[in-house]
Design a protein around this motif. Structure first.
Motif, PDB file in Angstrom:
ATOM      1  N   GLU A 651      36.523  82.794  67.016  1.00 54.92           N
ATOM      2  CA  GLU A 651      35.939  81.473  67.201  1.00 54.92           C
ATOM      3  C   GLU A 651      35.558  81.242  68.669  1.00 54.92           C
ATOM      4  OE1 GLU A 651      38.672  78.640  65.699  1.00 54.92           O
ATOM      5  OE2 GLU A 651      38.458  79.249  63.583  1.00 54.92           O
ATOM      6  N   LEU A 652      36.414  81.714  69.578  1.00 58.30           N
ATOM      7  CA  LEU A 652      36.081  81.583  71.000  1.00 58.30           C
ATOM      8  C   LEU A 652      34.874  82.447  71.348  1.00 58.30           C
ATOM      9  CD1 LEU A 652      39.631  81.640  72.626  1.00 58.30           C
ATOM     10  CD2 LEU A 652      38.115  79.689  72.379  1.00 58.30           C
ATOM     11  N   ILE A 653      34.773  83.624  70.736  1.00 55.57           N
ATOM     12  CA  ILE A 653      33.605  84.479  70.980  1.00 55.57           C
ATOM     13  C   ILE A 653      32.335  83.782  70.510  1.00 55.57           C
ATOM     14  CG2 ILE A 653      32.498  86.661  70.348  1.00 55.57           C
ATOM     15  CD1 ILE A 653      35.240  87.935  70.215  1.00 55.57           C
ATOM     16  N   ASP A 654      32.409  83.164  69.316  1.00 54.11           N
ATOM     17  CA  ASP A 654      31.230  82.466  68.789  1.00 54.11           C
ATOM     18  C   ASP A 654      30.838  81.285  69.671  1.00 54.11           C
ATOM     19  OD1 ASP A 654      31.013  84.209  66.682  1.00 54.11           O
ATOM     20  OD2 ASP A 654      32.248  83.004  65.333  1.00 54.11           O
ATOM     21  N   GLN A 655      31.824  80.550  70.184  1.00 59.41           N
ATOM     22  CA  GLN A 655      31.511  79.418  71.063  1.00 59.41           C
ATOM     23  C   GLN A 655      30.791  79.885  72.326  1.00 59.41           C
ATOM     24  OE1 GLN A 655      35.137  77.308  71.852  1.00 59.41           O
ATOM     25  NE2 GLN A 655      35.522  76.833  69.687  1.00 59.41           N
ATOM     26  N   HIS A 656      31.279  80.960  72.907  1.00 54.63           N
ATOM     27  CA  HIS A 656      30.644  81.478  74.118  1.00 54.63           C
ATOM     28  C   HIS A 656      29.241  82.002  73.812  1.00 54.63           C
ATOM     29  CE1 HIS A 656      29.817  84.883  76.964  1.00 54.63           C
ATOM     30  NE2 HIS A 656      30.080  83.927  77.827  1.00 54.63           N
ATOM     31  N   PHE A 657      29.085  82.681  72.684  1.00 56.31           N
ATOM     32  CA  PHE A 657      27.780  83.241  72.346  1.00 56.31           C
ATOM     33  C   PHE A 657      26.765  82.139  72.029  1.00 56.31           C
ATOM     34  CE2 PHE A 657      24.754  85.359  69.457  1.00 56.31           C
ATOM     35  CZ  PHE A 657      24.348  86.387  70.296  1.00 56.31           C
ATOM     36  N   GLU A 658      27.195  81.072  71.369  1.00 55.30           N
ATOM     37  CA  GLU A 658      26.284  79.961  71.097  1.00 55.30           C
ATOM     38  C   GLU A 658      25.774  79.323  72.382  1.00 55.30           C
ATOM     39  OE1 GLU A 658      28.351  77.304  68.587  1.00 55.30           O
ATOM     40  OE2 GLU A 658      28.305  78.608  66.814  1.00 55.30           O
ATOM     41  N   LEU A 659      26.638  79.222  73.384  1.00 57.87           N
ATOM     42  CA  LEU A 659      26.202  78.672  74.673  1.00 57.87           C
ATOM     43  C   LEU A 659      25.215  79.606  75.358  1.00 57.87           C
ATOM     44  CD1 LEU A 659      29.579  77.222  75.957  1.00 57.87           C
ATOM     45  CD2 LEU A 659      27.573  75.926  75.243  1.00 57.87           C
ATOM     46  N   ARG A 660      25.385  80.912  75.180  1.00 58.28           N
ATOM     47  CA  ARG A 660      24.418  81.858  75.729  1.00 58.28           C
ATOM     48  C   ARG A 660      23.060  81.711  75.050  1.00 58.28           C
ATOM     49  NH1 ARG A 660      25.992  87.914  75.980  1.00 58.28           N
ATOM     50  NH2 ARG A 660      23.982  87.888  77.058  1.00 58.28           N
ATOM     51  N   LEU A 661      23.094  81.517  73.718  1.00 59.97           N
ATOM     52  CA  LEU A 661      21.836  81.281  73.004  1.00 59.97           C
ATOM     53  C   LEU A 661      21.166  79.990  73.468  1.00 59.97           C
ATOM     54  CD1 LEU A 661      22.817  82.302  69.338  1.00 59.97           C
ATOM     55  CD2 LEU A 661      21.487  83.625  70.995  1.00 59.97           C
ATOM     56  N   ASP A 715      18.505  69.455  83.842  1.00 57.08           N
ATOM     57  CA  ASP A 715      19.853  68.875  83.804  1.00 57.08           C
ATOM     58  C   ASP A 715      20.643  69.415  82.618  1.00 57.08           C
ATOM     59  OD1 ASP A 715      19.226  67.425  86.039  1.00 57.08           O
ATOM     60  OD2 ASP A 715      18.688  65.609  84.949  1.00 57.08           O
ATOM     61  N   ALA A 716      19.981  69.522  81.451  1.00 55.06           N
ATOM     62  CA  ALA A 716      20.673  70.045  80.273  1.00 55.06           C
ATOM     63  C   ALA A 716      21.046  71.512  80.467  1.00 55.06           C
ATOM     64  CB  ALA A 716      19.793  69.875  79.035  1.00 55.06           C
ATOM     65  N   ALA A 717      20.160  72.296  81.088  1.00 51.81           N
ATOM     66  CA  ALA A 717      20.468  73.703  81.350  1.00 51.81           C
ATOM     67  C   ALA A 717      21.623  73.844  82.327  1.00 51.81           C
ATOM     68  CB  ALA A 717      19.224  74.416  81.881  1.00 51.81           C
ATOM     69  N   GLU A 718      21.671  72.968  83.318  1.00 52.01           N
ATOM     70  CA  GLU A 718      22.775  73.013  84.286  1.00 52.01           C
ATOM     71  C   GLU A 718      24.095  72.652  83.606  1.00 52.01           C
ATOM     72  OE1 GLU A 718      22.087  70.517  87.591  1.00 52.01           O
ATOM     73  OE2 GLU A 718      23.729  71.323  88.784  1.00 52.01           O
ATOM     74  N   GLU A 719      24.065  71.636  82.748  1.00 53.37           N
ATOM     75  CA  GLU A 719      25.287  71.278  82.020  1.00 53.37           C
ATOM     76  C   GLU A 719      25.710  72.406  81.080  1.00 53.37           C
ATOM     77  OE1 GLU A 719      26.892  67.733  78.996  1.00 53.37           O
ATOM     78  OE2 GLU A 719      24.831  67.716  79.780  1.00 53.37           O
ATOM     79  N   ASN A 720      24.744  73.030  80.422  1.00 48.23           N
ATOM     80  CA  ASN A 720      25.068  74.152  79.541  1.00 48.23           C
ATOM     81  C   ASN A 720      25.660  75.319  80.330  1.00 48.23           C
ATOM     82  OD1 ASN A 720      24.524  75.434  76.670  1.00 48.23           O
ATOM     83  ND2 ASN A 720      23.833  76.927  78.168  1.00 48.23           N
ATOM     84  N   GLN A 721      25.163  75.536  81.554  1.00 40.77           N
ATOM     85  CA  GLN A 721      25.705  76.602  82.394  1.00 40.77           C
ATOM     86  C   GLN A 721      27.160  76.330  82.751  1.00 40.77           C
ATOM     87  OE1 GLN A 721      23.814  79.185  83.025  1.00 40.77           O
ATOM     88  NE2 GLN A 721      25.249  80.344  84.291  1.00 40.77           N
ATOM     89  N   ALA A 722      27.496  75.071  83.057  1.00 44.50           N
ATOM     90  CA  ALA A 722      28.892  74.730  83.350  1.00 44.50           C
ATOM     91  C   ALA A 722      29.764  74.918  82.117  1.00 44.50           C
ATOM     92  CB  ALA A 722      28.966  73.292  83.858  1.00 44.50           C
ATOM     93  N   ASN A 723      29.266  74.506  80.946  1.00 44.84           N
ATOM     94  CA  ASN A 723      30.038  74.707  79.717  1.00 44.84           C
ATOM     95  C   ASN A 723      30.218  76.195  79.407  1.00 44.84           C
ATOM     96  OD1 ASN A 723      30.177  71.934  79.369  1.00 44.84           O
ATOM     97  ND2 ASN A 723      28.333  71.857  78.086  1.00 44.84           N
TER      98      ASN A 723
END
Length: 880
Positions: A651-661, A715-723
């Protein structure tokens, strides 16, 4: 002294902390003495003008007071000095001094002295021009073919050529397509100015074209130049050299041939008058200055080129004839005549080292004594040769590729972490909402037994941890001395770190006595040390929690130890030995509970987040090992017999991969909006430039809307990068935990744990170009096809040589599940490439191979959590 060394004939150091550059040196008979002896004129950025007449009694003598003819401080920095026929009515030589906003022409004269102080020299201002633009450099010559006088051309920083007919200003012209000023010179044979533009092109402009072009009192647009009565400034010829030029020079040693020499950053060019290349030379060093001079061979030209390796090379066309070592890096070089000594090389460095040198050798008066003839004892020579060969053979056997660590290092770095947190927090710009954010002091000591040159200390901790200062630069450390620095570490990011360790690295040079005249400043060395940070830096004690989503149980082979002995910094002493539950509250808000069984030898760690179990589990095993090590107990061991939490890990792998997408999607959207924004800008500019403007048709509204979309997406890309950073930190913590549980479950050795860590933790930082998923997938696939393979057929499969971001994580999760299953069936990690060794390591004791069908039909993997039906279907589809 070395044969290939510039012989010091006369040298001095100009001023203190003054700066000099290429145009600050000039050599000429500036006082019109008529003796044919040159004087050295030097100007500095501090405004000092000096004139020297060197005449040592013998080479190498110190500077005599009478060598300095004149020293005067002008009001402004001196950019360039030149000597020519700059005053009307006379053909005598005068000195032109270029300042930032002024051009001054002086007459240098000397009067015979009646006392022992010698002659007296002075300068007299003949005329000056106040410049409306900031000057860069200048050139001079008989512009337009005038006789008996020299005119001056000054290039400004904004690309304007200002021409002066001695005491009067003639005209100014802007260079077309100008961006940055380059070197400038004048060719009298073609009556043209030659420069190198910022387009990396050598360009030539005729003086007549400059004179009849449109006046350049103000910079004019191209359209206005077309409508004006004057002519546009056009280039005579241009040649692309593909690099920026350092200097340019025109030489003509006879009336028939004139050459243009250009010194680039990596090449040396010789051009004809029409811009065609006569020859070029590719340099294998970084040049700093050059000057062509007359060659003794007909049809060739000699060139002196100085470089940043403190070398002076002499070329005859493209052939290297001589190379001499200089004591400093020259920024300007000239050839002068002093006291009937022709061809003296005058060099100037950026810090004011002025030297007159010559190339050649001094006769050696040393004669080697005659060697007494003696008979050779061949038996002794053979015995000595055998002994030396034996020593060499033993040394080659034991010596490794890397040198063995010294028993006592030259420089040692030690880090001492304070036992207590700072009384006053040193946290800077922390994102953690807890007030105050704790910090801890780390004292780093550098102890040196030898002289350490240019020491630089770097302190690194893994984000989200941070230090108050991570770079320290010391002065040279003397032998048997030490340096100490103090810094503080704190939690900066709003997430729990995966490691509580730091690293100190000191880079320095040590001088060698083997070759003190070597160009290398010293032998580079590195010393480093690691330090561990306390758990109290990221969490504090709290009430234990009975409810948790994730639980782990660690078994030991020794009686349980009370928390008062294990965690004295977290347990209240009033509870005594009765405390069997301990709560850890992280600064980021999550909580972890540690439970100890009173009857069995077990410890349970539980939390609502899987990644929060890692630091507490690691701290528990470390403190247990230290506790029993103090009691001289050598057989203590921790084991794990539960289920590996693969499903929660996935589940943690999927969360990280979704943020990469999501990051990839944001990048595509930003690119589309940027293209749209530039297209709208082009249309608006076209309409604004039109002589009969058309209606905007709401293009301005569309531009504003697109701009707002770009800002919102950024701004959304920057927030996604922090997440994504927080998700990767959580994934690293969970990966550390899984590696520890697998090692305790299978009782892996230290080497096998190292292979496991290299497989699942290959990256210190996650990027879009190279992400964690594809890297780990490649590493796990390699192990499955080598040491964990079932047959030679699997080993023959080739892996893809290109890593790219996958479409989903199903293949990665399948490989990790298969990896754990084969470890459970007896597989062992090894990096051996021998097939027999691998199969023996994979199946110890003649263990049967694992049928693929058994893996697909299993619902529970030993040592892992049950798989869901959807995950099982994915594995079946990929196996087909």
């Amino acid at each position: 002294m070395s044969l290939f060394k510039a012989r010091d004939w006369w040298s001095t150091v100009l001023g203190e902390k003054e700066e000099f550059d290429q145009g600050c040196l000039c050599v000429a008979d500036v006082d019109n003495s008529g003796s044919g002896q040159d004087k050295i004129i030097v100007g500095s950025y501090m405004g000092y003008l000096r004139i020297f007449n060197p005449h040592p009694v013998k080479p190498g003598d110190e500077v005599q007071p009478e060598d300095l003819l004149l020293e005067v401080q002008l009001r402004e920095p001196i950019l360039q000095v030149e000597v020519g026929k700059f005053v009307s009515g006379t053909e005598g030589l005068h000195l032109a001094v270029l300042h930032c906003r002024k051009l001054c022409v002086y007459a240098v004269s000397g009067a015979l002295g009646n006392v022992e102080h010698g002659n007296q020299y002075q300068i007299k201002l003949m005329y000056e021009h106040n410049l409306q633009r900031t000057a860069c450099n200048m050139t001079y010559g008989p512009f337009g073919g005038v006789k008996g006088r020299d005119l001056i051309c000054i290039q400004s920083m904004d690309g304007m050529l200002m021409l002066f007919e001695q005491e009067s200003y003639a005209f100014g012209r802007f260079l077309p397509g100008f961006l940055l000023p380059g070197p400038l010179t004048y060719s009298s044979r073609t009556d043209s100015f030659i420069t190198v533009s910022s387009c990396q092109q050598v360009e030539s402009y005729k003086y007549q074209v400059l004179a009849f072009a449109t006046d350049a009192d103000e910079r004019q647009e191209t359209e206005r130049q077309k409508l004006s009565s004057g002519k546009r400034l056009a280039v005579d010829w241009a040649l692309n050299i593909g690099e920026q030029a350092l200097d340019i020079c025109v030489v003509s040693f006879n009336q028939g041939i004139s050459s243009v020499f250009v010194l680039g950053e990596r090449n040396f060019f010789c051009l004809k008058d029409n811009g065609q290349i006569r020859f070029m030379k590719k340099l294998d060093y970084s040049p700093s200055c050059f000057i062509p001079y007359c060659s003794v061979q007909e049809g060739t030209i000699n060139t002196l080129i100085g470089n940043h390796n403190k070398m002076l090379n002499v070329y005859q066309d493209v052939t290297l004839k001589w190379a001499a070592q200089l004591p400093h890096i020259p920024v300007s070089v000239k050839v002068a005549n002093f006291q009937d000594l022709k061809g003296v090389i005058v060099t100037l460095t950026d810090d004011g080292h002025l030297q007159c040198s010559y190339l050649g050798t001094d006769p050696s008066l040393f004669q080697a004594p005659k060697v007494d003839a003696r008979e050779i004892n061949y038996e002794e020579m053979n015995a000595e040769m055998k002994e030396l060969q034996k020593i060499i053979k033993e040394a080659t056997k034991t010596q490794d590729i890397l040198p063995e660590s010294e028993k006592q290092r030259d420089v040692t770095v030690t880090a001492e972490v304070s036992p207590d947190l700072d009384a006053e927090s040193q946290a800077i710009e922390s994102e953690v909402k807890v007030e105050p954010v704790p910090s801890i002091t780390v004292k780093i000591t550098v102890q040196s037994r030898v002289a350490a040159q240019k020491p630089s200390l770097a302190v690194c901790v893994q984000a989200p941890l941070a230090v108050t200062c991570d770079q320290f630069i010391f002065d040279d450390i003397e032998p048997d001395s030490s340096e100490t620095v103090v810094l503080s570490v704190f939690l900066k990011g709003n997430c729990t770190p995966s490691e509580l360790e730091g690293n100190c690295m000191l880079s320095y040079n040590i001088s060698t006595e083997m070759n003190p005249c070597s160009l290398i400043p010293g032998i580079p060395r590195v010393a480093q040390c690691n330090f561990s940070l306390p758990l109290r830096l990221v969490c504090f004690p709290s009430q234990p929690s009975k409810v948790a989503n994730h639980k782990l149980t660690i078994d030991t082979n020794k009686p349980p130890v009370t928390f008062l002995n294990l965690f004295p910094d977290f347990v209240d002493p009033s509870e005594g030995d009765q405390a069997n539950a301990l709560g850890f509250q992280f600064l980021t808000g999550s909580k972890t509970t540690l439970l100890a069984s009173k009857t069995s030898q077990r410890y349970r760690i539980q939390s609502n987040q899987l990644e929060d179990l890692w630091l507490i589990t690691k701290e528990l095993t470390r403190r247990l090992e230290e506790h029993f090590k103090k009691q001289n107990c050598k057989d203590f061991a921790c084991t794990f017999s539960g289920s590996i939490p693969l499903q929660e890990y996935f589940e943690l792998i999927d969360q990280h991969f979704e943020l990469r997408l999501s990051a990839e999607k944001f990048q595509e959207l930003l690119s589309e909006r940027a293209v749209q924004f530039r297209a709208i800008e082009r249309r608006l500019l076209t309409r604004f430039k039109d002589k009969t403007p058309a209606p905007l048709q709401h293009l301005d509204t569309l531009l504003e809307g697109t701009f707002r979309e770009v800002i919102a997406l950024a701004d959304a890309a920057e927030e996604n990068q922090a997440n994504m950073f927080q998700a990767f930190t959580k994934l690293k913590s969970a990966t550390h935990l899984v590696i520890m549980l697998i090692s305790l479950w299978q009782k892996l050795s230290t080497d096998q744990v190292a292979i496991l860590e290299a497989t699942f933790l290959p990256l210190a930082e996650d990027t879009q170009e190279l992400g964690w998923e594809e890297t780990v997938d490649a590493a796990v696939s390699y192990l499955l096809r080598t040491c964990l393979s079932k047959s030679s057929k699997e080993q023959a499969l080739t892996l893809s040589s290109q890593l790219c971001m996958p479409k989903d994580t199903s293949r990665l999760k399948k490989n990790i599940t298969l990896f754990c299953d084969r470890l459970a069936k007896g597989g062992r990690l090894s990096l051996s490439t021998d097939l027999a060794t691998q199969q023996a390591a994979v199946m110890p004791g003649g263990c049967a191979t694992i049928p693929e069908s058994d893996l697909e039909e299993r619902t529970v993997i030993p040592g892992s959590t049950p798989m869901s039906s959807s995950h099982r279907q994915i594995m079946k589809q990929e196996s087909k």
